[in-house]
Design a protein around this motif. Structure first.
Motif, PDB file in Angstrom:
ATOM      1  N   LEU A   1      -8.133 -17.178  -4.144  1.00 31.73           N
ATOM      2  CA  LEU A   1      -6.127 -17.321  -3.742  1.00 31.73           C
ATOM      3  C   LEU A   1      -6.280 -16.532  -2.239  1.00 31.73           C
ATOM      4  CD1 LEU A   1      -4.694 -14.822  -6.727  1.00 31.73           C
ATOM      5  CD2 LEU A   1      -4.246 -17.420  -5.807  1.00 31.73           C
ATOM      6  N   TRP A   2      -7.352 -16.343  -1.982  1.00 31.04           N
ATOM      7  CA  TRP A   2      -7.661 -15.792  -0.359  1.00 31.04           C
ATOM      8  C   TRP A   2      -7.743 -17.297   0.196  1.00 31.04           C
ATOM      9  CZ3 TRP A   2     -11.138 -17.650   3.609  1.00 31.04           C
ATOM     10  CH2 TRP A   2     -11.206 -17.335   4.675  1.00 31.04           C
ATOM     11  N   PHE A   3      -8.451 -17.919  -0.190  1.00 32.65           N
ATOM     12  CA  PHE A   3      -8.195 -19.907   0.611  1.00 32.65           C
ATOM     13  C   PHE A   3      -6.912 -20.413   0.362  1.00 32.65           C
ATOM     14  CE2 PHE A   3      -8.247 -24.166   0.129  1.00 32.65           C
ATOM     15  CZ  PHE A   3      -9.039 -24.547   1.571  1.00 32.65           C
TER      16      PHE A   3
ATOM     17  N   VAL B   1     -17.019 -15.770   2.395  1.00 40.97           N
ATOM     18  CA  VAL B   1     -15.721 -16.515   1.514  1.00 40.97           C
ATOM     19  C   VAL B   1     -16.773 -18.148   1.383  1.00 40.97           C
ATOM     20  CG1 VAL B   1     -14.449 -18.373   1.070  1.00 40.97           C
ATOM     21  CG2 VAL B   1     -13.812 -16.081   2.050  1.00 40.97           C
ATOM     22  N   HIS B   2     -17.820 -18.394   2.399  1.00 39.03           N
ATOM     23  CA  HIS B   2     -18.503 -19.851   2.725  1.00 39.03           C
ATOM     24  C   HIS B   2     -19.830 -19.660   1.563  1.00 39.03           C
ATOM     25  CE1 HIS B   2     -19.796 -23.384   3.100  1.00 39.03           C
ATOM     26  NE2 HIS B   2     -21.082 -23.401   3.632  1.00 39.03           N
ATOM     27  N   GLY B   3     -20.023 -18.181   1.642  1.00 38.69           N
ATOM     28  CA  GLY B   3     -21.195 -17.784   0.977  1.00 38.69           C
ATOM     29  C   GLY B   3     -21.327 -18.263  -0.850  1.00 38.69           C
TER      30      GLY B   3
ATOM     31  N   PRO C   1     -13.640 -13.749  -9.368  1.00 33.96           N
ATOM     32  CA  PRO C   1     -15.010 -12.948  -9.160  1.00 33.96           C
ATOM     33  C   PRO C   1     -13.871 -12.261  -8.062  1.00 33.96           C
ATOM     34  CG  PRO C   1     -13.658 -15.266  -7.510  1.00 33.96           C
ATOM     35  CD  PRO C   1     -13.293 -14.838  -8.878  1.00 33.96           C
ATOM     36  N   GLU C   2     -14.894 -10.933  -7.799  1.00 34.02           N
ATOM     37  CA  GLU C   2     -15.062  -9.179  -7.500  1.00 34.02           C
ATOM     38  C   GLU C   2     -13.868 -10.001  -6.100  1.00 34.02           C
ATOM     39  OE1 GLU C   2     -15.218  -6.421  -8.287  1.00 34.02           O
ATOM     40  OE2 GLU C   2     -15.906  -7.795 -10.244  1.00 34.02           O
ATOM     41  N   PRO C   3     -13.070  -9.017  -5.392  1.00 36.19           N
ATOM     42  CA  PRO C   3     -12.289  -8.975  -4.463  1.00 36.19           C
ATOM     43  C   PRO C   3     -13.042  -8.758  -2.699  1.00 36.19           C
ATOM     44  CG  PRO C   3     -11.516  -7.217  -5.427  1.00 36.19           C
ATOM     45  CD  PRO C   3     -12.488  -7.727  -6.829  1.00 36.19           C
ATOM     46  N   MET C   4     -13.347  -9.299  -2.138  1.00 36.18           N
ATOM     47  CA  MET C   4     -13.630  -9.664  -0.929  1.00 36.18           C
ATOM     48  C   MET C   4     -13.139  -8.599  -0.041  1.00 36.18           C
ATOM     49  SD  MET C   4     -13.676 -13.479  -0.028  1.00 36.18           S
ATOM     50  CE  MET C   4     -11.826 -13.574  -0.194  1.00 36.18           C
ATOM     51  N   VAL C   5     -14.087  -7.331   1.052  1.00 35.18           N
ATOM     52  CA  VAL C   5     -13.506  -6.469   1.975  1.00 35.18           C
ATOM     53  C   VAL C   5     -13.381  -7.375   2.806  1.00 35.18           C
ATOM     54  CG1 VAL C   5     -14.532  -5.192   2.945  1.00 35.18           C
ATOM     55  CG2 VAL C   5     -15.701  -5.094   0.787  1.00 35.18           C
ATOM     56  N   GLY C   6     -11.618  -6.548   3.128  1.00 35.84           N
ATOM     57  CA  GLY C   6     -11.087  -6.712   4.384  1.00 35.84           C
ATOM     58  C   GLY C   6     -10.936  -8.610   3.887  1.00 35.84           C
ATOM     59  N   ALA C   7     -10.402  -9.283   3.327  1.00 33.62           N
ATOM     60  CA  ALA C   7      -9.002 -10.123   2.316  1.00 33.62           C
ATOM     61  C   ALA C   7      -7.771 -10.344   2.928  1.00 33.62           C
ATOM     62  CB  ALA C   7      -9.758 -10.599   1.659  1.00 33.62           C
ATOM     63  N   ILE C   8      -7.545 -11.207   4.305  1.00 28.89           N
ATOM     64  CA  ILE C   8      -6.225 -10.967   3.881  1.00 28.89           C
ATOM     65  C   ILE C   8      -5.320 -11.775   3.340  1.00 28.89           C
ATOM     66  CG2 ILE C   8      -5.039 -12.669   5.923  1.00 28.89           C
ATOM     67  CD1 ILE C   8      -7.323 -10.880   7.550  1.00 28.89           C
ATOM     68  N   SER C   9      -4.152 -10.774   3.069  1.00 28.88           N
ATOM     69  CA  SER C   9      -3.487 -10.894   1.699  1.00 28.88           C
ATOM     70  C   SER C   9      -2.141 -11.699   2.039  1.00 28.88           C
ATOM     71  CB  SER C   9      -2.339  -9.057   1.800  1.00 28.88           C
ATOM     72  OG  SER C   9      -1.798  -9.456   2.911  1.00 28.88           O
ATOM     73  N   GLN C  10      -1.694 -12.218   1.339  1.00 26.81           N
ATOM     74  CA  GLN C  10      -0.726 -13.286   1.616  1.00 26.81           C
ATOM     75  C   GLN C  10       0.562 -12.994   2.497  1.00 26.81           C
ATOM     76  OE1 GLN C  10      -0.191 -15.520  -2.289  1.00 26.81           O
ATOM     77  NE2 GLN C  10       1.936 -16.224  -1.167  1.00 26.81           N
ATOM     78  N   SER C  11       1.088 -11.995   2.562  1.00 25.77           N
ATOM     79  CA  SER C  11       1.673 -11.711   2.614  1.00 25.77           C
ATOM     80  C   SER C  11       2.204 -11.497   4.292  1.00 25.77           C
ATOM     81  CB  SER C  11       2.437 -10.008   2.390  1.00 25.77           C
ATOM     82  OG  SER C  11       1.224  -9.504   2.150  1.00 25.77           O
ATOM     83  N   ASP C  12       0.956 -11.263   4.910  1.00 28.67           N
ATOM     84  CA  ASP C  12       0.092 -11.418   6.323  1.00 28.67           C
ATOM     85  C   ASP C  12       0.227 -12.268   6.791  1.00 28.67           C
ATOM     86  OD1 ASP C  12      -2.531  -9.115   5.282  1.00 28.67           O
ATOM     87  OD2 ASP C  12      -0.189  -8.363   5.989  1.00 28.67           O
ATOM     88  N   LEU C  13       0.106 -13.517   6.057  1.00 25.07           N
ATOM     89  CA  LEU C  13       0.671 -14.542   6.220  1.00 25.07           C
ATOM     90  C   LEU C  13       2.113 -15.549   5.966  1.00 25.07           C
ATOM     91  CD1 LEU C  13      -3.488 -16.532   5.178  1.00 25.07           C
ATOM     92  CD2 LEU C  13      -2.862 -15.394   7.195  1.00 25.07           C
ATOM     93  N   CYS C  14       2.564 -14.575   5.552  1.00 27.83           N
ATOM     94  CA  CYS C  14       4.004 -15.715   5.099  1.00 27.83           C
ATOM     95  C   CYS C  14       4.694 -14.857   6.189  1.00 27.83           C
ATOM     96  CB  CYS C  14       4.238 -14.958   4.023  1.00 27.83           C
ATOM     97  SG  CYS C  14       3.341 -16.370   2.088  1.00 27.83           S
ATOM     98  N   SER C  15       3.959 -14.211   7.139  1.00 28.20           N
ATOM     99  CA  SER C  15       5.686 -13.239   8.127  1.00 28.20           C
ATOM    100  C   SER C  15       5.851 -14.631   9.207  1.00 28.20           C
ATOM    101  CB  SER C  15       5.129 -11.586   8.678  1.00 28.20           C
ATOM    102  OG  SER C  15       4.369 -12.015   9.345  1.00 28.20           O
ATOM    103  N   ARG C  16       7.289 -14.618   9.092  1.00 28.72           N
ATOM    104  CA  ARG C  16       7.216 -15.697  10.627  1.00 28.72           C
ATOM    105  C   ARG C  16       8.632 -15.113  11.432  1.00 28.72           C
ATOM    106  NH1 ARG C  16       8.409 -18.800   6.362  1.00 28.72           N
ATOM    107  NH2 ARG C  16      10.104 -19.574   7.032  1.00 28.72           N
ATOM    108  N   PRO C  17       8.081 -15.042  12.830  1.00 24.11           N
ATOM    109  CA  PRO C  17       9.345 -14.774  13.837  1.00 24.11           C
ATOM    110  C   PRO C  17      10.231 -15.910  13.012  1.00 24.11           C
ATOM    111  CG  PRO C  17       7.634 -16.052  15.114  1.00 24.11           C
ATOM    112  CD  PRO C  17       7.098 -15.540  13.010  1.00 24.11           C
ATOM    113  N   ARG C  18      11.370 -16.014  13.331  1.00 22.03           N
ATOM    114  CA  ARG C  18      13.151 -16.369  13.485  1.00 22.03           C
ATOM    115  C   ARG C  18      13.540 -16.635  14.899  1.00 22.03           C
ATOM    116  NH1 ARG C  18      12.699 -18.545   8.449  1.00 22.03           N
ATOM    117  NH2 ARG C  18      12.340 -17.254   7.241  1.00 22.03           N
TER     118      ARG C  18
END
Length: 415
Positions: free
Chosen positions: A209-211, A384-386, A398-415
Motif C-alpha cells: 500500500l505504501w508503494f 521498503v526495499h530491504g 507486514p508491520e507498518p513502517m516508521v515514517g511511511a508516507i500516507s496516501q492523503s499526503d500524496l493526493c493533495s494537488r494544487p488547483r
C-alpha cells in the motif's frame, strides 16, 4: 520432461509479439485522436478530456476486480477477450462522431485495457527472476519501438482519413488475439479463495500500500504527456515528432533500467518522477513553441517513461505472491487510475480557460510529480526495499513502517 526454459522463452516470444501488434495499433490511433476530435469533429477541450478520461476511468476502475479475476481464471483467455474488446473499440472510434458513440468506444477500450495489462504482465511475472527482468525489458522496448513507428503509420493513414487509422488499429488488436491463443501450455498457480479474498489480502499488505500510494501519480503524469502537447496547439507533424522522440528515449533507457536490479531501487522511481516534473515545467514555460524546446520536453518525458514503467512492474512482481500478481496490479492500477481520471478532467477544463489555465494545469502536474518524488525518501525507500523479500514469500500483513508516507499526503494537488 519439458524444458521450463523453453516454455519461458516461448511465453516471452508470444507476449512480445502481442505487444508489438497492439502497441503499433494503439499509438497509430491514439497519437492522432486528440487532433481528430478537435479538428475533424470540432469537440471542445472539455469534451475531449472527458472522452479520454472516461477510457481511463473504466479501465482503471475495472482493474480492481479484473486483476483478481485474471488470477482466478486464465491470463491467456483474458488476453484474447481483451484484444477483441479493444479491436471493437477502435473500430467504433473511427466510425462515429456523436458524443454517445465516442463514449461507447471509450468504454470498450477501457474494458479491454483492464483485462489486457494484468493478463500480459501476469504471464511475465510468473517467469524465473532473470527471465522476467529480461522479458519485461523486451516487452517495454517493443512497446516503445512501436511507439516510434505507430505515430508515423497513423500520420500516413491520416491523409486518407482517421477511419482508416482506427480500422488498422482494430485489425492489429485482432491479430494480437490470435497470437495469445498460441499460448496453450501456460502453467497455472493455484489460488486460495476468490476475488474478494485476493483483494483483501493485497489491501492488508502495508508495504504494498505504501508503494501504491507513492507510485499513484505515475499514470497521470505519463498519460497527460500525449494530451497536453496537441491541446497546446501542436500540429500532427509536431505531435508525431514529439511521440517518436519520447518513445526512442524510453526504449534506450529500458535495457539499463532492467540490468542489475536497478528498476527496484527507490532512486529509479524518484528520478522518473523528477524527469516528468521537469518536462511539465518546461511546457509551462512555453518550451513547446520552439522545435528544440519540444524535443527537450520529449526527451525528459522519455526518460521518465523509461524509468517509471520497469520500476512499477519489477517492484510489484517482487511484492506480490506468484498467485496474486494480477490482484496486486489491479489494486494499484485502480487507485492510480482514479487519480489519472480526475487529473485528466481537470487538465481538459483548465485548457478551456486559455493560456493561463494551461499554465496552471502544467504547473500542477509538475508539483504532483515533485511531491511524489519527495515521498520516495532514501531512508524510507531503503527500508521498503530491504523488506521486499519477506513480502514476496507470502507475508500479507507486514508491520507498518516508521515514517511511511500516507496516501492523503500524496493526493493533495494544487488547483
Amino acid at each position: 520432461m519439458s524444458d521450463p526454459g523453453h516454455g519461458d522463452r516461448h511465453t516471452v516470444a508470444v507476449v512480445v509479439a502481442v505487444q508489438a501488434a497492439i502497441s503499433l495499433g494503439y499509438f497509430a490511433a491514439m497519437t492522432h485522436l486528440v487532433v481528430h476530435l478537435r479538428e475533424n469533429l470540432g469537440l471542445a477541450a472539455g469534451l475531449i478530456g472527458l472522452v479520454l478520461a472516461l477510457r481511463n476511468l473504466v479501465q482503471h476502475t475495472l482493474s480492481l476486480p479484473v486483476g483478481a479475476l485474471v488470477d482466478a481464471l486464465n491470463p491467456v483467455r483474458a488476453g484474447i477477450l481483451a484484444c477483441l474488446l479493444r479491436a471493437a473499440g477502435f473500430a467504433l472510434l473511427g466510425s462515429v462522431s456523436s458524443p454517445s458513440g465516442l463514449i461507447a468506444a471509450a468504454v470498450l477500450l477501457g474494458t479491454g485495457g483492464a483485462l489486457f495489462h494484468p493478463a500480459a504482465q501476469s504471464l511475465l511475472a510468473g517467469l524465473a527472476e532473470r527471465r522476467r527482468a529480461r522479458g519485461y525489458a523486451a516487452y517495454t522496448m517493443t512497446s516503445q519501438a512501436a511507439a516510434v513507428l505507430g505515430p508515423a503509420l497513423g500520420l500516413a493513414l491520416l491523409n486518407i482519413g482517421y477511419w482508416l487509422v482506427a480500422l488498422t488499429a482494430a485489425g492489429l488488436w485482432a491479430c494480437a488475439a490470435f497470437l495469445f491463443s498460441l499460448l496453450r501450455h501456460v502453467p497455472s498457480v493455484p489460488t486460495r479463495g476468490g476475488v474478494v479474498t485476493g483483494v483483501r489480502t493485497a489491501m492488508r499488505n502495508r508495504i504494498f500500500l505504501w508503494f501504491a500510494a507513492v507510485s499513484m501519480p505515475t499514470m497521470l503524469l505519463t498519460d497527460q504527456a500525449s494530451v497536453v502537447v496537441p491541446l497546446g496547439g501542436a500540429d500532427p507533424g509536431a505531435v508525431t515528432v514529439f511521440s517518436c522522440v519520447l518513445a526512442m528515449v524510453s526504449a534506450a533507457v529500458q535495457p539499463w533500467c532492467a540490468a542489475a536490479g536497478r528498476a527496484e531501487r527507490p532512486g529509479t522511481l524518484r528520478a522518473g518522477l523528477l524527469f516528468a516534473g521537469g518536462a511539465y515545467l518546461l511546457l509551462a514555460a512555453g518550451a513547446a513553441g520552439r522545435p528544440a524546446g519540444l524535443i527537450a520536453v520529449a526527451v525528459l518525458h522519455g526518460l521518465a517513461d523509461g524509468l517509471l514503467q520497469p520500476a512499477v512492474f519489477q517492484t510489484l512482481a517482487r511484492l506480490a505472491p506468484p498467485a496474486r500478481f494480477g490482484t496486486y496490479l489491479g489494486v494499484r492500477t485502480f487507485f492510480s487510475g482514479l487519480l489519472a481520471f480526475a487529473g485528466g478532467l481537470a487538465v481538459g477544463r483548465l485548457y478551456e480557460w486559455g493560456p493561463r489555465g494551461a499554465a496552471t494545469a502544467l504547473t500542477a502536474l509538475a508539483l504532483i510529480a515533485c511531491a511524489a518524488a519527495a515521498a520516495t525518501r532514501p531512508r524510507t525507500g531503503q527500508k521498503v526495499h530491504g523488506e521486499l523479500g519477506a513480502a514476496s514469500q507470502g507475508t500479507t500483513d507486514p508491520e507498518p513502517m516508521v515514517g511511511a508516507i500516507s496516501q492523503s499526503d500524496l493526493c493533495s494537488r494544487p488547483r
